[in-house]
Scaffold this motif. Structure first.
Motif, PDB file in Angstrom:
ATOM      1  N   ARG A  84      12.799  -0.598   5.866  1.00  0.00           N
ATOM      2  CA  ARG A  84      11.450  -0.280   6.578  1.00  0.00           C
ATOM      3  C   ARG A  84      11.401   1.395   6.532  1.00  0.00           C
ATOM      4  O   ARG A  84      10.374   1.894   6.214  1.00  0.00           O
ATOM      5  N   ALA A  85      12.641   1.935   6.377  1.00  0.00           N
ATOM      6  CA  ALA A  85      12.461   3.672   6.333  1.00  0.00           C
ATOM      7  C   ALA A  85      11.905   4.109   4.977  1.00  0.00           C
ATOM      8  O   ALA A  85      11.131   4.734   4.648  1.00  0.00           O
ATOM      9  N   MET A  86      12.498   3.123   3.811  1.00  0.00           N
ATOM     10  CA  MET A  86      12.135   3.253   2.474  1.00  0.00           C
ATOM     11  C   MET A  86      10.674   3.199   2.560  1.00  0.00           C
ATOM     12  O   MET A  86       9.911   3.793   1.667  1.00  0.00           O
ATOM     13  N   LEU A  87      10.385   2.052   2.670  1.00  0.00           N
ATOM     14  CA  LEU A  87       8.831   1.757   2.728  1.00  0.00           C
ATOM     15  C   LEU A  87       7.935   2.454   3.352  1.00  0.00           C
ATOM     16  O   LEU A  87       7.052   2.721   3.045  1.00  0.00           O
ATOM     17  N   ASP A  88       8.387   2.953   4.655  1.00  0.00           N
ATOM     18  CA  ASP A  88       7.559   4.049   5.327  1.00  0.00           C
ATOM     19  C   ASP A  88       7.248   5.478   4.547  1.00  0.00           C
ATOM     20  O   ASP A  88       6.127   5.820   4.376  1.00  0.00           O
ATOM     21  N   ALA A  89       8.373   5.588   3.820  1.00  0.00           N
ATOM     22  CA  ALA A  89       8.152   6.813   2.929  1.00  0.00           C
ATOM     23  C   ALA A  89       7.160   6.726   1.630  1.00  0.00           C
ATOM     24  O   ALA A  89       6.361   7.656   1.559  1.00  0.00           O
ATOM     25  N   ILE A  90       7.449   5.562   1.194  1.00  0.00           N
ATOM     26  CA  ILE A  90       6.376   5.151   0.025  1.00  0.00           C
ATOM     27  C   ILE A  90       4.957   5.206   0.584  1.00  0.00           C
ATOM     28  O   ILE A  90       4.068   5.700  -0.352  1.00  0.00           O
ATOM     29  N   ALA A  91       4.781   4.493   1.451  1.00  0.00           N
ATOM     30  CA  ALA A  91       3.438   4.648   2.162  1.00  0.00           C
ATOM     31  C   ALA A  91       2.888   5.961   2.445  1.00  0.00           C
ATOM     32  O   ALA A  91       1.566   6.043   2.447  1.00  0.00           O
ATOM     33  N   TRP A  92       3.664   6.912   2.702  1.00  0.00           N
ATOM     34  CA  TRP A  92       3.148   8.153   3.094  1.00  0.00           C
ATOM     35  C   TRP A  92       2.881   8.813   1.780  1.00  0.00           C
ATOM     36  O   TRP A  92       1.800   9.496   1.641  1.00  0.00           O
ATOM     37  N   ARG A  93       3.321   8.560   0.478  1.00  0.00           N
ATOM     38  CA  ARG A  93       2.756   9.080  -0.713  1.00  0.00           C
ATOM     39  C   ARG A  93       3.061   7.956  -1.613  1.00  0.00           C
ATOM     40  O   ARG A  93       3.686   8.086  -2.573  1.00  0.00           O
ATOM     41  N   PRO A  94       1.964   7.186  -1.638  1.00  0.00           N
ATOM     42  CA  PRO A  94       2.132   6.019  -2.671  1.00  0.00           C
ATOM     43  C   PRO A  94       1.887   6.138  -4.103  1.00  0.00           C
ATOM     44  O   PRO A  94       2.394   5.465  -4.721  1.00  0.00           O
ATOM     45  N   GLN A 113       6.718 -10.219  -2.414  1.00  0.00           N
ATOM     46  CA  GLN A 113       5.555  -9.835  -2.588  1.00  0.00           C
ATOM     47  C   GLN A 113       5.079  -8.627  -1.801  1.00  0.00           C
ATOM     48  O   GLN A 113       4.682  -7.502  -1.964  1.00  0.00           O
ATOM     49  N   ALA A 114       5.480  -8.496  -0.268  1.00  0.00           N
ATOM     50  CA  ALA A 114       5.607  -7.359   0.418  1.00  0.00           C
ATOM     51  C   ALA A 114       6.168  -6.216  -0.017  1.00  0.00           C
ATOM     52  O   ALA A 114       5.578  -5.319  -0.053  1.00  0.00           O
ATOM     53  N   LEU A 115       7.527  -6.311  -0.666  1.00  0.00           N
ATOM     54  CA  LEU A 115       8.115  -5.317  -1.178  1.00  0.00           C
ATOM     55  C   LEU A 115       7.414  -4.724  -2.497  1.00  0.00           C
ATOM     56  O   LEU A 115       7.224  -3.342  -2.392  1.00  0.00           O
ATOM     57  N   HIS A 116       7.109  -5.542  -3.367  1.00  0.00           N
ATOM     58  CA  HIS A 116       6.156  -5.197  -4.333  1.00  0.00           C
ATOM     59  C   HIS A 116       4.804  -4.320  -3.988  1.00  0.00           C
ATOM     60  O   HIS A 116       4.718  -3.233  -4.674  1.00  0.00           O
ATOM     61  N   ASP A 117       4.122  -4.901  -3.253  1.00  0.00           N
ATOM     62  CA  ASP A 117       2.855  -4.141  -2.593  1.00  0.00           C
ATOM     63  C   ASP A 117       3.261  -2.838  -1.824  1.00  0.00           C
ATOM     64  O   ASP A 117       2.436  -2.111  -2.091  1.00  0.00           O
ATOM     65  N   GLY A 118       4.479  -2.768  -1.454  1.00  0.00           N
ATOM     66  CA  GLY A 118       4.784  -1.470  -0.728  1.00  0.00           C
ATOM     67  C   GLY A 118       5.452  -0.490  -1.651  1.00  0.00           C
ATOM     68  O   GLY A 118       5.782   0.557  -1.410  1.00  0.00           O
ATOM     69  N   GLY A 119       5.473  -0.872  -3.104  1.00  0.00           N
ATOM     70  CA  GLY A 119       5.916  -0.016  -4.049  1.00  0.00           C
ATOM     71  C   GLY A 119       7.486   0.056  -4.372  1.00  0.00           C
ATOM     72  O   GLY A 119       7.798   0.523  -5.314  1.00  0.00           O
TER      73      GLY A 119
END
Length: 291
Positions: A84-94, A113-119
């Protein structure tokens, strides 16, 4: 948990100099981490170390200081399979961030798929002894089967002593692979050592990439002994080399200024073309950043 705490002094990424070497536009830090904050994204109960918090804002401050535009955030063992911490950072600057996850058998197709969609564009497996050693190879094989049709790659974190014993397995992998930190090679043994010669053979394979980072892990400041190894790897595979800071340097015994790591780049990437491939073109191709 204080007895497990590892103080790096890098959580704030402040009070350090700017590098002398000016990085190309769209340069990518292809190996960095975010840790916590632990109050929001707790660390794994079975972790082998507890880092100082280094959230996405600290990473952004570091990159602003160094002149880095893009990043690949690599999930570290202290967070386990909670990405989640990594995905949160990607969502901040996708548009500027991508990720490499840690997964296990509990991840189904929807989770991938959720991981892929999250970058996320890869998974990481640790073989390093002081971080727990080799993974369950049955799980490893099943994860490889799940990712090989997704356009993802597998990141291997190895000890130098394991390069030769694992080389046959690595050569047979049916997916693109990335080896971390120049294989954590022992620079005191020279470039002719069997482990490094085997690493060179691996990186010449079309599906194998290598990160010419981690100089601070295999060499002491000013990191002179790391240069010939990075240079040889770049010469062996100029189109499949990546570079990163490894911020915030988990489990590193001595502090490091990332500006010193940036200033090391022109010592092994000798031409402007070499540097552009290493810092811009190669990570853009592997991680799908815009041209």
């Amino acid at each position: 948990m204080n007895e497990h705490r590892q103080e790096s002094g890098h959580g704030t990424a402040t009070a350090r100099r700017k590098p002398n070497f000016i990085l190309p536009v769209n340069s990518c830090d292809a190996h960095c981490h975010v840790f916590g904050p632990g109050a929001v994204f707790p660390y794994a109960p079975n972790r082998s170390y507890t880092p100082e918090d280094a959230p996405k804002e600290a990473l952004a401050r570091l990159h602003d200081r160094l002149g880095i535009d893009r990043a690949v955030i690599v999930q570290a063992s202290c967070h386990g399979t909670d990405n989640r911490a990594m995905l949160d950072a990607i969502a901040w600057r996708p548009d500027r961030y991508r990720g490499v996850a840690i997964v296990d058998d509990s991840f189904d197709d929807r989770a991938y798929q959720a991981l892929h969609d999250g970058g996320v564009r890869g998974v990481r497996f640790n073989f390093v002894r002081h971080l727990g050693g080799a993974p369950d190879m049955d799980v490893f094989g099943r994860v490889i089967d799940r990712i090989k049709g997704r356009g993802w790659h597998v990141v291997l974190h190895l000890d130098a002593a394991d390069i030769v014993p694992l080389s046959d397995m690595i050569a047979r992998l049916p997916a693109p692979l990335v080896i971390d930190h120049m294989g954590r090679i022992d620079t005191s043994l020279g470039t002719d050592q069997p482990a490094f010669q085997t690493l060179l053979e691996l990186v010449r394979r079309e599906n194998c990439w290598i990160k010419v980072c981690g100089s601070e892990r295999i060499s002491r400041f000013p990191f002179d002994t790391a240069v010939p190894f990075a240079k040889a790897l770049l010469e062996a595979s100029p189109d499949r080399c990546l570079w990163g800071t490894d911020f915030p340097h988990p489990n590193l015994k001595e502090p490091v200024d990332e500006a010193d790591l940036v200033d090391l780049v022109p010592r092994f990437a000798l031409t402007e073309e070499d540097r552009r491939r290493l810092l811009v073109d190669n990570p853009a191709r592997l991680y799908g950043f815009a041209a």
